[in-house]
Motif scaffolding. Structure first.
Motif, PDB file in Angstrom:
ATOM      1  N   SER B  45       0.857  -1.176   0.000  1.00  0.00           N
ATOM      2  CA  SER B  45       0.000   0.000   0.000  1.00  0.00           C
ATOM      3  C   SER B  45       0.886   1.215   0.000  1.00  0.00           C
ATOM      4  N   PHE B  46       0.276   2.351   0.196  1.00  0.00           N
ATOM      5  CA  PHE B  46       0.995   3.608   0.271  1.00  0.00           C
ATOM      6  C   PHE B  46       2.149   3.530   1.270  1.00  0.00           C
ATOM      7  N   SER B  47       1.922   2.862   2.386  1.00  0.00           N
ATOM      8  CA  SER B  47       2.951   2.828   3.422  1.00  0.00           C
ATOM      9  C   SER B  47       3.503   1.442   3.697  1.00  0.00           C
ATOM     10  N   ASN B  72      15.941 -11.713   2.186  1.00  0.00           N
ATOM     11  CA  ASN B  72      16.112 -10.696   3.213  1.00  0.00           C
ATOM     12  C   ASN B  72      16.029  -9.274   2.646  1.00  0.00           C
ATOM     13  N   GLU B  73      15.192  -9.105   1.670  1.00  0.00           N
ATOM     14  CA  GLU B  73      14.864  -7.765   1.177  1.00  0.00           C
ATOM     15  C   GLU B  73      13.434  -7.807   0.682  1.00  0.00           C
ATOM     16  N   THR B  74      12.827  -6.632   0.577  1.00  0.00           N
ATOM     17  CA  THR B  74      11.428  -6.629   0.141  1.00  0.00           C
ATOM     18  C   THR B  74      11.373  -6.496  -1.380  1.00  0.00           C
ATOM     19  N   THR B  75      10.204  -6.687  -1.913  1.00  0.00           N
ATOM     20  CA  THR B  75      10.015  -6.491  -3.348  1.00  0.00           C
ATOM     21  C   THR B  75       9.707  -5.023  -3.666  1.00  0.00           C
ATOM     22  N   GLY B  76       9.790  -4.149  -2.644  1.00  0.00           N
ATOM     23  CA  GLY B  76       9.596  -2.731  -2.895  1.00  0.00           C
ATOM     24  C   GLY B  76       8.133  -2.337  -2.912  1.00  0.00           C
ATOM     25  N   GLY B  77       7.874  -1.153  -3.475  1.00  0.00           N
ATOM     26  CA  GLY B  77       6.516  -0.626  -3.449  1.00  0.00           C
ATOM     27  C   GLY B  77       5.744  -0.949  -4.703  1.00  0.00           C
ATOM     28  N   TYR B  78       4.502  -1.367  -4.549  1.00  0.00           N
ATOM     29  CA  TYR B  78       3.587  -1.638  -5.661  1.00  0.00           C
ATOM     30  C   TYR B  78       4.070  -2.722  -6.626  1.00  0.00           C
ATOM     31  N   GLY B 321      -9.108  -2.992   3.587  1.00  0.00           N
ATOM     32  CA  GLY B 321      -8.775  -1.572   3.509  1.00  0.00           C
ATOM     33  C   GLY B 321      -7.317  -1.318   3.229  1.00  0.00           C
ATOM     34  N   PHE B 322      -6.582  -2.331   2.802  1.00  0.00           N
ATOM     35  CA  PHE B 322      -5.155  -2.224   2.483  1.00  0.00           C
ATOM     36  C   PHE B 322      -4.316  -1.832   3.705  1.00  0.00           C
ATOM     37  N   ALA B 323      -4.873  -2.005   4.878  1.00  0.00           N
ATOM     38  CA  ALA B 323      -4.156  -1.598   6.087  1.00  0.00           C
ATOM     39  C   ALA B 323      -3.649  -2.801   6.868  1.00  0.00           C
ATOM     40  N   ALA B 324      -3.998  -3.993   6.398  1.00  0.00           N
ATOM     41  CA  ALA B 324      -3.545  -5.223   7.048  1.00  0.00           C
ATOM     42  C   ALA B 324      -3.515  -6.305   5.972  1.00  0.00           C
ATOM     43  N   VAL B 346      -0.530  -7.977   1.866  1.00  0.00           N
ATOM     44  CA  VAL B 346      -1.286  -6.720   1.867  1.00  0.00           C
ATOM     45  C   VAL B 346      -1.564  -6.286   0.414  1.00  0.00           C
ATOM     46  N   GLY B 347      -2.790  -5.940   0.134  1.00  0.00           N
ATOM     47  CA  GLY B 347      -3.151  -5.491  -1.211  1.00  0.00           C
ATOM     48  C   GLY B 347      -3.030  -6.603  -2.239  1.00  0.00           C
ATOM     49  N   ALA B 348      -3.386  -7.827  -1.849  1.00  0.00           N
ATOM     50  CA  ALA B 348      -3.214  -8.986  -2.750  1.00  0.00           C
ATOM     51  C   ALA B 348      -4.038  -8.803  -4.008  1.00  0.00           C
ATOM     52  N   SER B 349      -3.373  -8.875  -5.172  1.00  0.00           N
ATOM     53  CA  SER B 349      -4.074  -8.578  -6.408  1.00  0.00           C
ATOM     54  C   SER B 349      -3.943  -9.657  -7.475  1.00  0.00           C
ATOM     55  N   LYS B 350      -2.965 -10.539  -7.349  1.00  0.00           N
ATOM     56  CA  LYS B 350      -2.768 -11.535  -8.398  1.00  0.00           C
ATOM     57  C   LYS B 350      -2.616 -12.920  -7.769  1.00  0.00           C
TER      58      LYS B 350
END
Lengths: 616, 354
Positions: B45-47, B72-78, B321-324, B346-350
């Protein structure tokens, strides 16, 4: 009405006194006479904490750091120097009002103030008023309000201060403060320029903060002119221009950039009449931002709001123990931006503040406000406060209030999703304070409860658009403690100043703690000075915060608790009656701790700042 | 905020079917912990950062943040979408990167970022990948398809296309690109010949997004219709499911939705397209001449954000609500009953099948 003149004189005297005592490197929060009459006279039952100019100068790095290390406020900062929003007693950023010389400067677009767009060096004092203040300060003063005050001193003087500093990440700061007055005329000017590559190393990784550079400049210019025995004109002006890259997260670099340009001008005419001390203020505020998704292109989105306000107030002594302060104000807000058309808002407000002091032990305040706003209905607001001096050492303070936060232009008009059916958030609260003073020690204890309904939250709606709605109900409660001790032994001066807050802020439906509100926050400031040398150490503890609403612990749902320390040393190279040269060295993040304020956005490693300051 | 608003699109094309009817074969050495099962990607999400979740094929176990756990790293934003090709998965992230991982272990093998701006979807043909990219989303003329050499993992050329290229589908040496219009509204399908990059366009209803090839080899397009209620006057056009004959790019049929209906999620399996409208699941057969009037069943999703179908099971993500964390809801298609739920990204879309 001579007392009003006295009040100003007292103020002048006090600021001189402060300047003189500020040479002891005491990091203390102190209660002083304030320039904002509402803060001085009509907040007896509230906890009001003053960060004086010596403290501000010591924490010159940023407004966020000043408050992080010297108050119970919690900040959500998107990496150092990036957007920084406060949480006051567990409320959100748009429920904390920032007040510039008595008027609210929270953005009409977001409802909040980005604390990294304020430079504090040019202010004489920063005041933290805990608890609801919507009656006095309007929308957003739910958790509390932060006041930035400039004082104009009419005592003959001409002082100048030039500060130059250089630090890690090519951080350069130039500051010039000048203050001049004769009996008729007073002027003070502050110029500040700050530039930093801000490319700190992310500890425990090979990465750096590659898109975090910022440059900003600010000008404060304040003029006062005594027109006659009864009339004083004052002009306050503040200008801030900033260009910031927006850093990304640990594994996702960013190319975004954000430009701010804000200015605020206020003309104030005060008249010391026979029956009342009255003030007429007119002001023009402008906020303007540009957001570049990619700093290498010329494409940006923007938002701009002009605020015009006129405000009339009088201080009337109805009886010797009963004071009344009516306020009428009219605000006109005119917005424009990429994501909405050209909305405007008109707001008319009437306020009555009543202060009753039957004897030396008791003081009561009772206050009412009604706004008439275009577009939605505003509730009738009230507040009451009581202060009782139990003994010489012990004082009790109680206040209760109904407060509100109006929907922002973004909430109402954002395309797509803006919701014109929103109503203001409303909040009830009570706050009980105890103040124990003994010799050079002072202990403040506060317990508070806040209940907020119709909280505005953005959520996806049925048609797939994100849209705000008055959905949530929350309650916040907690305790705050602050201790302030100073000790002088011959030429040795010691001081200790410490704050602790326990805050529960929960959604009433899910019973979960709100995101980015730590249960525990504490800080301690120690200072020691001896002759020309002074030393300080400050330490901050911030408890774990949740980043998702399900209150789980882990890298994707919480940010770990952290502790971080700063330390500094100052030496007076030269001190004569008319000149003073100070050199100081400050070490931030002394123990090189890896920590984050916001998930996956690391904060700086150990860094240094050297400053030379010349006063003449 | 705009970024958030953008992401109302779902499902991918690169469904690799499960192999649960291969049970009789002697088990071979497992290729990795995520060899068999469901991969769910969340935009974040945004945050909150994006992440990837895994659910075992037997629906018995699940694991969140599998990319983070492996690297040990994230996939980043969006995180926009994931493409699967041979033994690799390509995680397309809107911040301008594609992370190449081993699809069975999710260990990172390479990162592609040079030449990408705002990538959306990926399709493959032999040793080449094609990635739709919005460029600068505020610029209506800089959108393109990035051509990536999969040996060097680098962008070797670009094909200019019109505003907002979204899903990309490769079929018989041609690329089909739906142009939902990005920040704006578009109404075309680009047809690109991969041998010489010549380009034709097919006009469909506004905001085309989901693309499938049906049982007869025709292209199935879901257009959501424009819904710009904030404009003066408001602009609203009809959504539609369009069937296109790929031999001559002619439109076989356009089934329009009623005014005010804007479906954005569609899945396809065995002659049946499934779409969600107001939380109801509808089924459209290949030979239908009109849209179904009654739904197959309803879902309990608060905010249905992803849709997929596999082996008579329908998978829906509820992003809340994309908050959890989101919830993955599994339905038995025959009975319409909800059989399982999982807490996912969070924000599962695919939803993909590994």
């Amino acid at each position: 009405m001579t007392r009003i003149v006295l009040f100003f004189l007292l103020l002048c005297f006090y600021s001189v006194a402060m300047a003189q005592t500020s040479t002891d490197s005491i990091q203390r929060l102190d209660e002083v006479v304030l320039s904002d009459v509402k803060l001085q006279r009509y907040a007896k039952g509230f906890k009001v904490t003053v960060l004086n100019d010596s403290l501000i100068k010591k924490n010159r790095s940023s407004f966020t750091d000043l408050l992080r290390f010297n108050s119970t406020l919690y900040f959500k900062e998107n990496g150092y120097g990036m957007v920084s929003s406060p949480s006051f007693r567990g409320t959100n950023a748009s429920q904390t009002a920032v007040i510039w010389n008595g008027i609210s400067i929270n953005s009409q677009l977001t409802g909040q103030t980005d604390f990294n767009t304020i430079n504090t060096t040019n202010f004489n004092s920063v005041v933290i008023r805990s608890g609801g203040g919507s009656v006095q300060y309007g929308s957003g003063a739910i958790g509390g309000s932060i006041h930035l005050n400039n004082t104009l001193d009419f005592k003959n003087h001409f002082n100048n201060t030039v500060s130059l500093s250089y630090g890690s990440y090519e951080t350069k700061n130039v500051n010039y403060l000048s203050s001049y007055a004769n009996e008729k005329f007073s002027v003070n000017i502050g110029l500040n320029y700050l530039d930093s590559d801000n490319d700190y190393k992310y500890l425990n990784t090979d990465e750096r903060n590659t898109n975090g550079a910022f440059t900003n400049g600010s000008v404060n210019a304040n003029l006062g002119y005594i027109v006659s025995d009864k009339d004083v004109l004052k002009l306050y002006h503040q200008y801030f221009v900033g260009e910031r890259e927006f850093s990304g997260t640990v594994s996702s670099q960013s190319l975004a950039k954000y430009d701010d340009e804000n200015f605020r001008t206020m003309l104030e005419w005060s008249r010391n009449g026979d029956k009342a001390f009255s003030k007429l203020k007119v002001a023009h505020l402008q906020e303007h931002f540009k957001y570049f998704g990619n700093k290498n292109t010329e494409n940006y989105t923007f938002g701009k709001v002009n605020t015009y306000l006129i405000n009339y107030t009088a201080d009337i002594d109805l009886l010797s123990h009963l004071k009344l302060k009516p306020i009428v104000a009219y605000n006109y807000y005119q917005g424009s931006g990429s994501s909405f058309g050209n909305p405007n808002r008109k707001e008319f407000s009437t306020t009555a503040l009543l202060q009753y002091k039957p004897n030396n032990k008791w003081e009561y305040g009772f206050n009412l406000r009604q706004d008439v706003t275009s577009g939605f209905e505003s509730p009738l607001l009230f507040s009451f406060d009581v202060a009782y001096d139990v003994s010489k050492y012990y004082k009790l303070k109680l206040n209760g209030s109904k407060n509100y936060r109006v929907p922002t232009f973004n909430d109402l008009y954002w395309q797509q999703g803006g919701n014109l059916d929103l109503v203001p958030e409303t909040s009830y609260q009570v706050d009980l304070g105890q103040e124990i003073t003994y010799k050079n020690a002072k202990l403040n204890l506060n317990a508070f409860y806040i209940n907020t309904t119709d909280l505005i939250q953005w959520q996806p709606n049925d048609t797939g658009f994100w849209s705000p709605d008055n959905v949530a109900k929350t309650q916040n409660y907690g305790i705050e403690a602050s201790l302030d001790i100073t000790k002088h032994i011959n030429a040795h001066q010691f001081s200790l100043q410490s704050n602790y807050a326990y805050t529960v802020s929960e959604d009433l439906e899910s019973k979960k703690q709100l995101i980015y509100v730590p249960y525990h926050k504490a800080n301690i400031n120690l200072a020691y000075s001896y002759k020309r040398m002074s030393f300080f150490f400050q330490h901050l503890f911030t408890g774990e915060v949740f980043t998702t609403t399900d209150n789980l612990s882990g890298p994707f749902s919480s940010v770990d608790a952290y502790e971080v320390s700063n330390s500094g040393v100052n030496y007076q190279l030269l001190k004569t009656n008319s000149q003073q040269i100070d050199v100081s060295l400050k070490v931030n993040n002394l123990f090189n701790t890896a920590y984050e304020n916001v998930a996956f956005r690391p904060m700086p490693d150990r860094n240094f700042n050297f400053q030379i300051q010349y006063k003449f | 905020m705009k970024k958030i608003i953008l992401s109302i699109f779902a499902m991918s094309l690169f469904v690799v079917s499960c192999s649960d009817d291969d049970d009789s074969i002697t088990p071979s050495e497992p290729l990795g912990a995520y060899e068999d099962g469901i991969i769910v990607s969340g935009e974040g999400s945004f945050s909150l950062p994006s992440s990837v979740s895994f659910i075992s094929e037997d629906l018995m176990t699940s694991e969140n943040q599998i990319y983070f756990n492996a690297n040990n790293e994230t996939t980043g934003g969006y995180l926009q979408s994931i493409g699967f090709n041979d033994d690799k998965a390509y995680i397309v992230v809107q911040d301008g990167t594609i992370k190449v991982v081993n699809r069975y272990t999710f260990e990172k093998l390479a990162t592609i970022s040079t030449g990408l701006s705002l990538p959306r979807y990926i399709a493959f043909e032999d040793n080449t990948a094609y990635v739709s990219d919005w460029g600068d989303p505020n610029d209506t003329t800089d959108d393109y398809i990035a051509v990536i050499d999969l040996t060097s993992n680098s962008v070797i050329s670009t094909i200019s296309v019109s505003e907002g290229p979204e899903q990309v589908l490769e079929e018989s040496d041609k690329l089909y690109v739906s142009h939902n219009g990005g920040f704006n509204v578009n109404n075309v399908i680009s047809v690109i010949n991969t041998s010489d990059y010549t380009l034709e366009t097919i006009t469909v209803n506004d905001v085309p997004d989901e693309l499938f090839i049906d049982e007869s080899g025709d292209l199935l397009v879901l257009s959501s219709g424009a819904n710009q209620s904030w404009l003066t006057p408001p602009v609203e056009t009809e959504a539609a499911i369009t069937r296109i004959d790929l031999s001559d790019n002619s439109i076989i049929s356009t089934l329009e939705f009623s005014a005010g209906q804007h479906p954005s999620l569609m899945a396809y399996e065995d002659g049946m397209a499934y779409y969600i409208l107001n939380n109801e699941v509808y089924g459209l057969t290949d030979n239908a001449t009109s849209l179904p009037t009654s739904s197959l069943f309803g879902t309990t999703a608060g905010y249905a954000y992803g849709l997929s179908v596999d082996d008579n099971q329908l998978f829906v993500t509820d992003a809340g609500g994309f908050a959890a964390n989101s919830t993955l809801l599994v339905y038995d298609l025959a009975s319409g009953t909800e059989t399982n739920t999982f807490s996912v990204a969070v924000g599962a879309s695919k939803i993909y099948f590994n």
